[in-house]
Design an enzyme around this catalytic site. Structure first.
Site, PDB file in Angstrom:
ATOM      1  N   ASP A 125     -15.148 139.028 -33.836  1.00  0.00           N
ATOM      2  CA  ASP A 125     -16.060 139.019 -34.963  1.00  0.00           C
ATOM      3  C   ASP A 125     -15.181 139.024 -36.224  1.00  0.00           C
ATOM      4  O   ASP A 125     -14.059 139.494 -36.189  1.00  0.00           O
ATOM      5  CB  ASP A 125     -16.885 140.310 -34.843  1.00  0.00           C
ATOM      6  CG  ASP A 125     -17.765 140.561 -36.025  1.00  0.00           C
ATOM      7  OD1 ASP A 125     -18.499 139.637 -36.390  1.00  0.00           O
ATOM      8  OD2 ASP A 125     -17.714 141.672 -36.561  1.00  0.00           O
TER       9      ASP A 125
ATOM     10  N   CYS B  13     -11.782 159.728   4.714  1.00  0.00           N
ATOM     11  CA  CYS B  13     -12.513 160.990   4.594  1.00  0.00           C
ATOM     12  C   CYS B  13     -13.536 160.886   3.465  1.00  0.00           C
ATOM     13  O   CYS B  13     -14.665 161.363   3.583  1.00  0.00           O
ATOM     14  CB  CYS B  13     -11.577 162.143   4.264  1.00  0.00           C
ATOM     15  SG  CYS B  13     -10.329 162.451   5.501  1.00  0.00           S
TER      16      CYS B  13
ATOM     17  N   ASP C 224     -18.050 144.837 -33.803  1.00  0.00           N
ATOM     18  CA  ASP C 224     -18.301 146.169 -34.324  1.00  0.00           C
ATOM     19  C   ASP C 224     -19.395 146.884 -33.538  1.00  0.00           C
ATOM     20  O   ASP C 224     -19.714 148.024 -33.783  1.00  0.00           O
ATOM     21  CB  ASP C 224     -18.614 146.149 -35.815  1.00  0.00           C
ATOM     22  CG  ASP C 224     -19.726 145.175 -36.142  1.00  0.00           C
ATOM     23  OD1 ASP C 224     -20.493 144.822 -35.229  1.00  0.00           O
ATOM     24  OD2 ASP C 224     -19.828 144.761 -37.310  1.00  0.00           O
TER      25      ASP C 224
ATOM     26  N   CYS D 278      -7.292 161.666   4.045  1.00  0.00           N
ATOM     27  CA  CYS D 278      -7.148 160.231   3.953  1.00  0.00           C
ATOM     28  C   CYS D 278      -8.319 159.630   3.195  1.00  0.00           C
ATOM     29  O   CYS D 278      -9.307 160.284   2.941  1.00  0.00           O
ATOM     30  CB  CYS D 278      -7.153 159.610   5.332  1.00  0.00           C
ATOM     31  SG  CYS D 278      -5.866 160.238   6.348  1.00  0.00           S
TER      32      CYS D 278
ATOM     33  N   ASP E  73     -23.446 142.875 -32.756  1.00  0.00           N
ATOM     34  CA  ASP E  73     -22.707 142.088 -31.774  1.00  0.00           C
ATOM     35  C   ASP E  73     -23.015 142.498 -30.348  1.00  0.00           C
ATOM     36  O   ASP E  73     -22.467 141.926 -29.403  1.00  0.00           O
ATOM     37  CB  ASP E  73     -21.204 142.233 -32.006  1.00  0.00           C
ATOM     38  CG  ASP E  73     -20.802 141.734 -33.382  1.00  0.00           C
ATOM     39  OD1 ASP E  73     -21.382 140.731 -33.828  1.00  0.00           O
ATOM     40  OD2 ASP E  73     -19.921 142.343 -33.992  1.00  0.00           O
TER      41      ASP E  73
HETATM   42  P1  ADP Z   1     -21.454 138.580 -39.769  1.00  0.00           P
HETATM   43  O1  ADP Z   1     -21.417 139.987 -39.260  1.00  0.00           O
HETATM   44  O2  ADP Z   1     -20.542 137.681 -39.012  1.00  0.00           O
HETATM   45  O3  ADP Z   1     -21.300 138.477 -41.235  1.00  0.00           O
HETATM   46  P2  ADP Z   1     -24.358 138.498 -39.879  1.00  0.00           P
HETATM   47  O4  ADP Z   1     -25.312 137.896 -38.942  1.00  0.00           O
HETATM   48  O5  ADP Z   1     -24.430 139.951 -40.117  1.00  0.00           O
HETATM   49  O6  ADP Z   1     -22.919 138.017 -39.401  1.00  0.00           O
HETATM   50  O7  ADP Z   1     -24.572 137.792 -41.294  1.00  0.00           O
HETATM   51  C1  ADP Z   1     -24.507 136.373 -41.378  1.00  0.00           C
HETATM   52  C2  ADP Z   1     -24.468 135.929 -42.803  1.00  0.00           C
HETATM   53  O8  ADP Z   1     -25.705 136.167 -43.458  1.00  0.00           O
HETATM   54  C3  ADP Z   1     -23.459 136.649 -43.651  1.00  0.00           C
HETATM   55  O9  ADP Z   1     -22.179 136.101 -43.524  1.00  0.00           O
HETATM   56  C4  ADP Z   1     -24.026 136.441 -45.046  1.00  0.00           C
HETATM   57  O10 ADP Z   1     -23.671 135.184 -45.538  1.00  0.00           O
HETATM   58  C5  ADP Z   1     -25.516 136.501 -44.802  1.00  0.00           C
HETATM   59  N1  ADP Z   1     -26.029 137.839 -45.054  1.00  0.00           N
HETATM   60  C6  ADP Z   1     -26.397 138.752 -44.134  1.00  0.00           C
HETATM   61  N2  ADP Z   1     -26.808 139.900 -44.710  1.00  0.00           N
HETATM   62  C7  ADP Z   1     -26.668 139.716 -46.045  1.00  0.00           C
HETATM   63  C8  ADP Z   1     -26.925 140.530 -47.189  1.00  0.00           C
HETATM   64  N3  ADP Z   1     -27.400 141.780 -47.088  1.00  0.00           N
HETATM   65  N4  ADP Z   1     -26.674 140.018 -48.403  1.00  0.00           N
HETATM   66  C9  ADP Z   1     -26.193 138.762 -48.534  1.00  0.00           C
HETATM   67  N5  ADP Z   1     -25.936 137.953 -47.501  1.00  0.00           N
HETATM   68  C10 ADP Z   1     -26.176 138.407 -46.266  1.00  0.00           C
HETATM   69 MG    MG Z   2     -21.459 141.661 -38.352  1.00  0.00          MG
END
Ligand code: ADP
Ligand code: MG
Length: 705
Positions: A398, A18, A595, A15, A599
């Protein structure tokens, strides 16, 4: 110190109570750190210090209670089967004896009842002894006291009024119930067996230029294996030669084969459909994706749902309460001068109230639910996530990689000033090469396509949620979103930004310290099943939001295409968790789908965190649920599965519990004075046996939902 965690099959559990008893006893032992006992799988997982205690010491502790830990697996279905074979004819004879009062039965019944009680019913008598010696009562104790009372009464009264038939029928049906239960319990674990069966046994390995076949556990990391068309890929690895389409349905639940080429990751136990492949092995043994999935499923199947804790608490007070009710019933009938009725009611109450199926109600459903999810590419970390997911009414997603494919492409380059498009791309790609953002990959890919060689850069820096910066030939460059532009105090050309965003393209602004030098438009395509998945969630009564760091116009454009209810855009990674909290304050139960990399805080904050598992990283720690293969359509499927599992658990609890409670007064004889109705203890025994079986069958039925 020699710390071990081992899982042992447990023999002797009858049961649910237990399980908690074994746990308590073992955890009292010096050296035993923790112990989880699962009644449905009949396993005990013990974490202990092998230098302080041993398995035989643990067995000594629980042996006196009638249990033992097995070092090797053996299902005790065998003796049960023999008992069932004996009890079935005995039940038939008993039924005859009820209608056919001939003297043969008069002599035969006591003998049969003695065998039934003292041989087949021995565990129940042990339950009484345990009760007297250790004051622990469980379901067995109830059955034991009930049947022993009926037996002794028949023996002592020595009249025509005897209940030998009752003893036989009760023990017979309960034994049949247990037998059927043991068989179907074996079936609930089938998902794991299926997963284990996926593993390849041998592999063709390339050694000294020759192909030789070896058992799979002789293969090491970095070995090159050859997989011919139609064969299973033995282990996780990377394709170094060849291309093919690969059937990954056994892992991801996705039926469409995936095309793969050189440098692509492949998963062990998936099937190579066409081309011949050479694969460099990257993971073996416990580290492979399949092993991790199996481990995760096992842990989840053994975990406790919060609803179960409640059931445990109830059953702990239920057994003593039933004993008291039975005794009071007996006393009342004796006081009103009907002792025979008193005995019948006493036995009936004890037997009908015994919630033997209780301990099966939750775990069997969890085992089937989690197993079925795994077969569909939905990995559930624990029963708690499954239970919580059932209540979710807001799903936050996201954008990049979840709603969109996450493999964006550069579509527009608008240059301001004297540099050429090629120069701009060369500069920007040199910077983006150091970032892992999907946008960065798009830029680098474009440069590669145009065969542009890259600059060396200095002082590279990621600007969280905004973009990045770096120095090339002593000039400092910045690339990123409007937040970054605002930080540098430039004014953007709104027209260009709007035009890009309106088409769902993400604008990336490329700058020096002095000025904006170019606008780049990057487009990501929406996943094929995104619209369908959002629709299905709506139909299930769930709202959907998009949470992204991207430009709000870009986000809105994509949200409109997909049919999303709410857009939360231009959010810094650190604030994503806050946005989830806001929704929770509005009263929603929130699931966050992401992802799993930047996040993670949001996944943990949400009531349920859901990771899109791609590649071979299964164990995404912060997520309660992982959807393999990156397909969003698994989301509504997971919701449906969690709902049907919880529904099954509730039905099971009723079958195990509810109807016993309803029938207790009937067994006690409440209806007798008015209608002459009394629950025959023999029927009570049959009902009890059937309730266990119906609970297990009800859980197994989940497979078909
Ligand atoms: P998400 O995953 O929603 O895009 P992030 O925080 O990773 O959010 O990025 C936010 C924003 O910052 C992106 O949408 C982009 O506009 C800018 N960004 C981030 N990393 C880069 C990069 N390596 N080159 C150009 N823009 C970037
Ligand atoms: Mg992202």
């Amino acid at each position: 110190m020699n710390k071990l965690t081992k899982t042992f099959p447990v023999v002797g559990m009858h049961c649910a109570s237990c399980a908690s008893l074994i746990k308590k006893r073992l955890e009292k032992l010096d050296g035993v750190e923790s112990c989880v006992v699962n009644y449905a799988t009949e396993n005990a997982k013990v974490s202990y210090d092998a230098s302080k205690t041993s398995v035989s010491q643990m067995n000594k502790e629980i042996d006196k209670l009638g249990y033992s830990l097995q070092e090797t697996h053996s299902m005790h279905e065998g003796p049960l089967k023999r008992h069932v074979q004996i009890m079935i004819p005995m039940i038939i004879i008993s039924v005859f004896s009820m209608f056919w009062k001939i003297s043969l039965f008069h002599y035969l019944m006591p003998i049969l009842a003695t065998y039934a009680l003292f041989v087949v019913g021995a565990p129940y008598l042990k339950g009484i002894i345990r009760f007297i010696k250790y004051h622990v009562a469980n379901m067995d104790t109830l059955v034991g006291i009930g049947t022993l009372t009926a037996y002794l009464y028949s023996l002592l009264s020595n009249s025509k009024e005897n209940y030998y038939d009752v003893v036989i029928v009760i023990i017979g049906f309960i034994t049949i119930g247990k037998f059927l239960e043991a068989r179907s319990k074996l079936k609930t674990g089938e998902a794991i067996k299926k997963l284990l069966g996926l593993q390849a046994k041998n592999a063709l390995v390339l050694r000294d230029g020759k192909e030789i076949e070896v058992p799979i556990d002789e293969i090491e990391v970095n070995d090159i294996v050859i997989v011919k068309p139609g064969q299973k890929i033995p282990l996780d690895g990377i394709i170094i030669e060849g291309k093919s389409s690969i059937d990954e349905s056994m892992i991801t639940g996705e039926s469409i084969p995936v095309d793969k080429k050189e440098n692509d990751i492949v998963i062990g136990s998936t099937i190579n459909k066409q081309g011949s492949l050479q694969i460099k092995v990257t993971k073996i043994g416990e580290d492979t994706m399949l092993s991790q999935i199996i481990k995760m499923v096992e842990v989840a199947q053994g975990s406790k749902a919060p609803i179960e804790a409640l059931a445990d608490k109830i059953s702990a007070i239920f057994v003593p309460a039933v004993l008291i009710i039975a005794i009071i019933t007996l006393l009342i009938w004796v006081l009103v001068g009907m002792p025979t009725l008193g005995i019948l009611s006493f036995v009936g109450v004890l037997v009908i109230a015994c919630p033997c199926a209780m301990g099966l109600a939750t775990p069997t459903a969890i085992i089937v639910g989690v197993g079925k999810a795994a077969q569909n590419g939905i990995l559930i970390k624990n029963a708690e996530s499954l239970e919580k997911f059932n209540k979710v009414n807001f799903v936050v997603m996201d954008k990049t990689g979840t709603i969109t494919k996450g493999t964006p492409e550069v579509t527009d380059i608008k240059v301001l000033g004297s540099r050429s498009e090629k120069e701009i791309l060369k500069l920007l790609a040199s910077l983006e090469k150091h970032s892992e953002h999907p946008l960065a990959l798009a830029v680098v890919e474009k440069a590669k396509e145009k065969k542009i060689s890259l600059h060396k850069i200095d002082n590279f820096m990621n600007l969280e949620g905004k973009g990045l910066k770096g120095t090339i030939n002593k000039v400092e460059y910045y690339a990123g979103n409007l937040k970054l532009v605002a930080d540098l105090k430039f004014k953007v050309d709104e027209k260009i930004i709007r035009a890009l965003a309106k088409e769902g393209k993400t604008p990336v602004i490329f700058m020096t310290k002095k000025e904006i030098i170019a606008y780049i438009g990057i487009a990501d395509t929406i996943k094929d099943d995104a619209v369908e998945a959002v629709n299905a969630l709506h139909q299930l009564g769930i709202k959907v939001a998009m949470l992204t760091g991207d430009n709000k116009h870009t986000a809105q454009y994509i949200a409109n295409l997909v049919g999303i209810d709410r857009v939360i855009a231009e959010v810094l990674p650190a604030d994503k968790a806050n946005e989830i909290k806001k929704l929770q304050k509005e009263g929603y139960k929130v699931a966050m789908v992401g992802d799993g990399i930047n996040d993670a805080p949001a996944l943990v904050t949400a009531d349920v965190g859901i990771a899109m598992g791609t590649g071979t990283d299964v164990a995404i720690e912060s997520a309660g649920i992982t959807l393999l293969g990156g397909s969003l359509s698994k989301l509504p499927k997971a919701v449906k599965l969690s709902r049907s599992t919880m529904r099954t658990i509730k039905q099971n609890l009723f079958w195990a519990f509810g109807y016993n409670i309803i029938l207790i007064p009937v067994a006690a004889g409440v209806l007798y004075p008015f209608f002459g109705i009394l629950l025959n203890p023999a029927i009570a025994g049959a009902a009890m046996g059937l309730s266990s079986v119906s609970v297990v069958l009800n859980s197994l039925y989940l497979v078909y939902k």
